[in-house]
Design an enzyme around this catalytic site. Structure first.
Site, PDB file in Angstrom:
ATOM      1  N   LYS A  12     -12.765  12.661 -50.663  1.00 32.22           N
ATOM      2  CA  LYS A  12     -13.647  11.889 -49.766  1.00 32.22           C
ATOM      3  C   LYS A  12     -14.164  10.626 -50.458  1.00 32.22           C
ATOM      4  CE  LYS A  12     -18.092  13.133 -49.369  1.00 32.22           C
ATOM      5  NZ  LYS A  12     -19.070  12.062 -49.608  1.00 32.22           N
ATOM      6  N   ASN A  13     -14.715  10.790 -51.650  1.00 35.58           N
ATOM      7  CA  ASN A  13     -15.372   9.640 -52.283  1.00 35.58           C
ATOM      8  C   ASN A  13     -14.383   8.555 -52.684  1.00 35.58           C
ATOM      9  OD1 ASN A  13     -17.824  10.807 -51.878  1.00 35.58           O
ATOM     10  ND2 ASN A  13     -18.110  11.494 -53.996  1.00 35.58           N
ATOM     11  N   CYS A  24     -27.012  11.281 -47.951  1.00 37.29           N
ATOM     12  CA  CYS A  24     -27.687  12.567 -48.165  1.00 37.29           C
ATOM     13  C   CYS A  24     -29.129  12.355 -48.602  1.00 37.29           C
ATOM     14  CB  CYS A  24     -26.975  13.330 -49.270  1.00 37.29           C
ATOM     15  SG  CYS A  24     -25.640  14.358 -48.695  1.00 37.29           S
ATOM     16  N   ARG A  81     -32.134   6.839 -54.348  1.00 33.72           N
ATOM     17  CA  ARG A  81     -30.836   6.169 -54.370  1.00 33.72           C
ATOM     18  C   ARG A  81     -30.929   4.669 -54.090  1.00 33.72           C
ATOM     19  NH1 ARG A  81     -26.456  10.288 -51.849  1.00 33.72           N
ATOM     20  NH2 ARG A  81     -25.148   9.326 -53.401  1.00 33.72           N
ATOM     21  N   PRO A  82     -31.564   3.941 -54.971  1.00 36.09           N
ATOM     22  CA  PRO A  82     -31.664   2.493 -54.767  1.00 36.09           C
ATOM     23  C   PRO A  82     -30.310   1.798 -54.969  1.00 36.09           C
ATOM     24  CG  PRO A  82     -32.593   3.114 -56.890  1.00 36.09           C
ATOM     25  CD  PRO A  82     -32.163   4.393 -56.215  1.00 36.09           C
ATOM     26  N   ASP A  87     -22.227  16.795 -58.033  1.00 36.52           N
ATOM     27  CA  ASP A  87     -21.699  17.265 -56.744  1.00 36.52           C
ATOM     28  C   ASP A  87     -21.241  18.724 -56.795  1.00 36.52           C
ATOM     29  OD1 ASP A  87     -22.228  14.865 -55.581  1.00 36.52           O
ATOM     30  OD2 ASP A  87     -20.159  14.154 -55.518  1.00 36.52           O
ATOM     31  N   ARG A 100     -19.593  16.491 -43.114  1.00 34.52           N
ATOM     32  CA  ARG A 100     -19.432  15.165 -43.721  1.00 34.52           C
ATOM     33  C   ARG A 100     -18.409  15.208 -44.843  1.00 34.52           C
ATOM     34  NH1 ARG A 100     -24.155  13.331 -46.563  1.00 34.52           N
ATOM     35  NH2 ARG A 100     -22.561  11.880 -47.200  1.00 34.52           N
TER      36      ARG A 100
END
Ligand code: UD1
Length: 442
Positions: free
Chosen positions: A42-43, A136, A141-142, A328, A420
């Protein structure tokens, strides 16, 4: 599914409301057996889709998993002016005319990786408008590292009303630069790498992320004519070229899906094989499985057999950038450690809020104490099925795994998280002998 459109973005099959009404019921205790096919990563696929905007000539990307996140990313490309055609596991993308339209907020807010199109848009067009991302709920998560990287490449960046607006300070091409990342962020490395492929001159990314998905993105860009070396190490060197061309490329296998099935075998005391995989991508996961007492045997180049047993030992885990233990896989491994004898200490260093599954696993009889980013898991002899809520993508996988091992029925809500990131997970597990089905609760 096949779709092709150049109309405003729609998200096929991403019906969150429907997925939220559904629950997954897992009947614990079944032994698993057989072989499971691992889907494309996916990533990686998300990064490749973003990179396909770097050329107007068209790309073919194969081994693309059928996932809601991929559909969202496709819809974003379409909204930006690309044509996207799905044929089985292949996506044909043609980004001949990329407009200056902003990527649509309702899509970007649901998929953090979609922000990464800012890199390819800046490379190709010298300007971009992209809303701040979502994804998520696993921390703040900047995107400061992405923004600082683009600024170093000569972009002027303004953030107003939740939109990041970037344009080249001079002309429409970025200028190569030496960029040191304070943290080896996967997304920032990808954004900067994409932008730099079409910049004038040389870019050097220091303290770059070394994840396999970075290497896959680099290889795809190289297939399009980019000049990149060092991907997979801490220093990546990109010599900008004036344009990129058409390419066909296959996505690598998903190491996180593979790791999740490895834990499924372990937690159920079963023997299963997984293929295709790239075993080197799974080094930390294999080492930790072996440490608790699971046997992992490589067969040929791309197949692993996982031989589960019982009486596993505890193990400590610290999540780290690759080649360290992947964040993950932290939730899935925690599910396994709940049943390992002794105390295991899990330290989550990558995301600050990624331990929400602790409460849900405790509902199933686990004994986990949480302090800040450290979870102490004291092994229990059994888990018991319970109604639980998936809080994010990998947490949802952890609950499925816990449910497979638990006594009785586990009812998991919040399935849109699971969908997802896992292609056909129910079907794949059923094929191995797991007992689980989706239903709508009255
Ligand atoms: C990617 C993966 C995700 C994985 C993560 C770490 C995709 C689509 N997602 O996410 O599944 O869990 O890598 O392996 O590939 N950070 C900043 N500033 C930034 C960027 C990141 O502070 O500009 C922080 C994040 O908040 C986080 C850490 O750096 O704490 C790691 O994030 P990063 O490596 O960027 O992860 P993603 O690319 O978002």
């Amino acid at each position: 599914m096949t779709y092709q459109t150049s109309s405003p973005a729609t998200v096929p099959n991403a019906d969150e409301a429907h997925a939220d009404a559904e629950v997954l019921q897992v009947v614990g205790g079944a032994r698993l057996a057989g072989q499971v096919q691992i889907s494309g990563a996916k990533n990686s696929a998300l990064a490749l889709l973003a990179a396909s905007l770097l050329t107007g000539e068209g790309c073919e990307i194969s081994n693309v998993p059928h996932l809601v996140d991929i559909e969202r990313m496709s819809a974003i490309l379409i909204a930006l002016g690309a044509q996207v055609l799905r044929q089985g596991d292949k996506l044909k993308i043609r980004a001949e005319q990329i407009g200056y339209a902003s990527a649509p907020y309702e899509l970007v807010s649901k998929l953090r990786a979609s922000f990464f199109v800012i890199g390819s848009l800046m490379g190709r067009c010298g300007r971009a408008r992209v809303p701040l991302p979502g994804g998520c709920a696993i921390g703040a998560r900047p995107v400061d590292l992405h923004v600082r990287g683009l600024q170093a490449l000569g972009a002027e960046v303004h953030i107003e009303h939740g939109i990041v607006e970037a344009r080249c300070r001079c002309g429409d091409r970025l200028e190569g630069a030496r960029i040191y990342l304070d943290y080896p962020s996967v997304g920032a490395t990808e954004t900067i790498m994409m932008a730099a492929t079409l910049a004038r001159g040389q870019t050097i990314i220091e303290n770059a992320a070394q994840e396999p998905e970075i290497v896959d993105l680099a290889n795809f860009c190289i297939a399009m004519g980019a000049q990149i070396r060092g991907a997979g190490t801490k220093t990546i060197v990109i010599d900008g070229v004036s344009e990129l061309h058409q390419a066909s490329y296959a996505v690598i296998p998903d190491r996180i899906e593979a790791g999740t099935f490895m834990v499924a075998a372990a937690i159920t005391g079963s023997t299963i094989s997984i293929a295709p995989v790239i075993p080197e991508h799974l080094g930390a996961v294999i080492a930790k499985l072996q440490e608790v007492g699971v046997r992992v045997v490589q067969q040929g180049r791309d197949q692993l057999t996982i031989i589960g047993g019982h009486g596993y030992r505890s193990a400590d885990i610290e999540t780290l950038p690759f080649p360290g233990f992947p964040t993950d896989m932290q939730a899935q491994f925690m599910a396994l450690l709940t049943l390992c004898e002794g105390n295991s200490v899990i330290t989550e260093t990558v995301f600050e809020n990624r331990l929400q599954h602790v409460a849900e696993l405790n509902r199933m009889g686990a004994n986990i104490k949480l302090k800040g980013n450290v979870a102490v898991v004291s092994g229990v002899p059994v888990l018991s099925g319970a109604p639980v809520m998936a809080t994010d993508l990998r947490a949802s996988a952890a609950l499925v795994l816990a449910g497979l091992a638990a006594q009785g029925v586990t009812t998991i809500k919040g399935l849109h998280h699971l969908d997802r990131g896992y292609e056909n997970i129910d079907h794949k597990l059923r094929t191995l002998g797991a007992k689980l089905h989706r239903t709508i609760l009255e």
